[in-house]
Enzyme design. Structure first.
Site, PDB file in Angstrom:
ATOM      1  N   SER A  46       5.124 -31.602  53.719  1.00 27.60           N
ATOM      2  CA  SER A  46       5.483 -30.209  53.420  1.00 27.60           C
ATOM      3  C   SER A  46       4.413 -29.660  52.490  1.00 27.60           C
ATOM      4  CB  SER A  46       6.845 -30.153  52.738  1.00 27.60           C
ATOM      5  OG  SER A  46       6.945 -28.925  52.031  1.00 27.60           O
ATOM      6  N   HIS A  54       5.239 -29.475  57.839  1.00 27.70           N
ATOM      7  CA  HIS A  54       6.526 -28.844  57.549  1.00 27.70           C
ATOM      8  C   HIS A  54       6.264 -27.644  56.625  1.00 27.70           C
ATOM      9  CE1 HIS A  54      10.940 -28.983  56.930  1.00 27.70           C
ATOM     10  NE2 HIS A  54      10.687 -28.675  55.669  1.00 27.70           N
ATOM     11  N   ASP A  77       7.879 -24.676  54.438  1.00 25.19           N
ATOM     12  CA  ASP A  77       9.112 -24.262  53.762  1.00 25.19           C
ATOM     13  C   ASP A  77       9.063 -22.782  53.406  1.00 25.19           C
ATOM     14  OD1 ASP A  77      10.732 -26.676  53.526  1.00 25.19           O
ATOM     15  OD2 ASP A  77       9.047 -27.453  52.356  1.00 25.19           O
ATOM     16  N   MET A  98      10.865 -19.586  51.931  1.00 21.44           N
ATOM     17  CA  MET A  98      11.975 -19.279  51.009  1.00 21.44           C
ATOM     18  C   MET A  98      11.936 -17.815  50.608  1.00 21.44           C
ATOM     19  SD  MET A  98      11.696 -22.490  48.426  1.00 21.44           S
ATOM     20  CE  MET A  98      11.552 -24.177  49.011  1.00 21.44           C
ATOM     21  N   HIS A 111      10.765 -24.331  58.312  1.00 25.69           N
ATOM     22  CA  HIS A 111      12.125 -24.510  57.767  1.00 25.69           C
ATOM     23  C   HIS A 111      12.487 -23.232  57.018  1.00 25.69           C
ATOM     24  CE1 HIS A 111      14.682 -26.827  54.511  1.00 25.69           C
ATOM     25  NE2 HIS A 111      15.411 -26.014  55.244  1.00 25.69           N
ATOM     26  N   MET A 118      14.498 -21.186  54.794  1.00 30.93           N
ATOM     27  CA  MET A 118      15.530 -21.130  53.748  1.00 30.93           C
ATOM     28  C   MET A 118      15.645 -19.663  53.356  1.00 30.93           C
ATOM     29  SD  MET A 118      14.308 -24.525  51.762  1.00 30.93           S
ATOM     30  CE  MET A 118      12.736 -24.458  52.599  1.00 30.93           C
ATOM     31  N   MET A 155      19.369 -32.112  55.009  1.00 31.15           N
ATOM     32  CA  MET A 155      18.814 -31.892  53.667  1.00 31.15           C
ATOM     33  C   MET A 155      19.301 -33.005  52.742  1.00 31.15           C
ATOM     34  SD  MET A 155      16.793 -29.360  53.833  1.00 31.15           S
ATOM     35  CE  MET A 155      16.366 -29.499  52.095  1.00 31.15           C
ATOM     36  N   ASP A 215      14.815 -34.235  54.812  1.00 31.14           N
ATOM     37  CA  ASP A 215      13.983 -33.396  53.941  1.00 31.14           C
ATOM     38  C   ASP A 215      14.502 -33.417  52.513  1.00 31.14           C
ATOM     39  OD1 ASP A 215      12.339 -31.458  52.871  1.00 31.14           O
ATOM     40  OD2 ASP A 215      13.141 -29.812  54.075  1.00 31.14           O
TER      41      ASP A 215
HETATM   42  C1  DX5 Z   1      13.161 -28.291  49.612  1.00 31.66           C
HETATM   43  C2  DX5 Z   1      12.229 -28.160  50.789  1.00 31.66           C
HETATM   44  C3  DX5 Z   1      11.523 -29.425  51.033  1.00 31.66           C
HETATM   45  C4  DX5 Z   1      10.641 -29.829  49.896  1.00 31.66           C
HETATM   46  C5  DX5 Z   1      10.573 -31.318  49.841  1.00 31.66           C
HETATM   47  O1  DX5 Z   1      13.789 -27.100  49.402  1.00 31.66           O
HETATM   48  O2  DX5 Z   1      12.922 -27.818  51.957  1.00 31.66           O
HETATM   49  O3  DX5 Z   1      10.817 -29.440  52.262  1.00 31.66           O
HETATM   50  O4  DX5 Z   1       9.346 -29.301  49.995  1.00 31.66           O
HETATM   51  O5  DX5 Z   1       9.934 -31.704  48.678  1.00 31.66           O
HETATM   52  P1  DX5 Z   1       9.970 -33.196  48.163  1.00 31.66           P
HETATM   53  O6  DX5 Z   1       9.446 -34.088  49.261  1.00 31.66           O
HETATM   54  O7  DX5 Z   1       9.089 -33.179  46.956  1.00 31.66           O
HETATM   55  O8  DX5 Z   1      11.398 -33.496  47.830  1.00 31.66           O
HETATM   56 ZN    ZN Z   2      11.915 -28.195  53.984  1.00 30.42          ZN
END
Ligand code: DX5
Ligand code: ZN
Length: 230
Positions: free
Chosen positions: A18, A43, A45, A47, A77, A79, A148, A183
């Site tokens: 990620s 990946h 992320d 947000m 992903h 969020m 998650m 994840d």
């Molecule tokens: C969390 C994200 C993850 C995050 C994982 O909200 O969806 O993808 O980047 O980070 P690590 O591997 O550091 O837990």
């Molecule tokens: Zn993620």
């Protein structure tokens, strides 16, 4: 075979860095480094500061990554509170898979169908506190199920091993062409426990990008999964 076809036809485990923990001022170089060391996909992320209490990036960054790395599989992903509103922009920017949160939509089956119509793969995910029963009716409509293992929003949190039971429950119900992804908090010391619970794709942010020698971490993760080391 395209990257996309390979990821869904072969059941080999995959490392999915990620970029949330990468240094965005040298993102292209950091991506090259992990891909050369054996990462299988990226990946991304996304947000919105509303569904989760953090803001990351959106379609412009995805488009940049797509431009600099035309063949890598991009796993977005979302969020965000309104995934259906923004999914088309993610696909236009180059996302190969779009994963939405079951908590963010009123009709997850309809959402999965709508995203699939965009011509991408579709994934569903659930927060650690969300019961697995919430996604069981949706499984047949998605390509990827993301469990998650932290409360979404931030990298660097502790792995919640209690979600491994959910992984086992889901894995039993998936077809051979569907992938189970995990994840949050995945690192060298716990990746095998997730593999034993049936996980196929392993998202890793801080355990890779917070280390000075990222290729060494990717290689060790691959070793732990029983994969050839590049
Ligand atoms: C969390 C994200 C993850 C995050 C994982 O909200 O969806 O993808 O980047 O980070 P690590 O591997 O550091 O837990
Ligand atoms: Zn993620």
């Amino acid at each position: 075979m395209t990257t996309s076809a390979r990821l869904f036809q072969s059941s080999a485990p995959c490392i999915a860095p990620s970029i949330l923990s990468a240094d965005f001022s040298k993102l292209g170089a950091e991506i090259d480094e992990v891909l050369r060391a054996g990462a299988d996909l990226l990946h991304l992320d996304v947000m919105d500061g509303h569904f989760v209490p953090n803001i990351s990036f959106g379609p412009p960054i995805i488009a940049s990554v797509r431009k600099s790395h035309p063949t890598v599989f991009l796993d977005a992903h979302l969020m965000i509170s309104d995934p259906l509103r923004y999914a088309p922009a993610m696909v236009k920017a180059g996302a190969d898979n779009v994963t939405f949160h079951v908590e963010a939509v009123t009709d997850p089956v309809a959402a999965a169908k709508e995203i699939r119509k965009l011509g991408c793969h579709v994934g569903i995910t659930l927060n650690p506190a969300t019961p697995v029963e919430m996604i069981l009716p949706v499984l047949e409509h998605v390509d990827v199920v993301l469990v998650m293992s932290v409360v979404p929003g931030f990298s660097g949190q502790k792995f919640m091993s209690q979600v491994l039971g959910k992984c086992e429950t889901i894995k039993k119900r998936l077809r051979a062409d569907q992938r189970l992804e995990i994840d949050g908090g995945i690192k060298v010391d716990n990746i095998q426990s997730a593999q034993q619970a049936g996980v196929d794709w392993f998202v890793v942010a801080s355990a890779i990008f917070d280390q000075p020698d990222r290729p060494a971490v990717v290689r060790t993760l691959r070793e732990r999964l029983g994969l050839a080391v590049k």
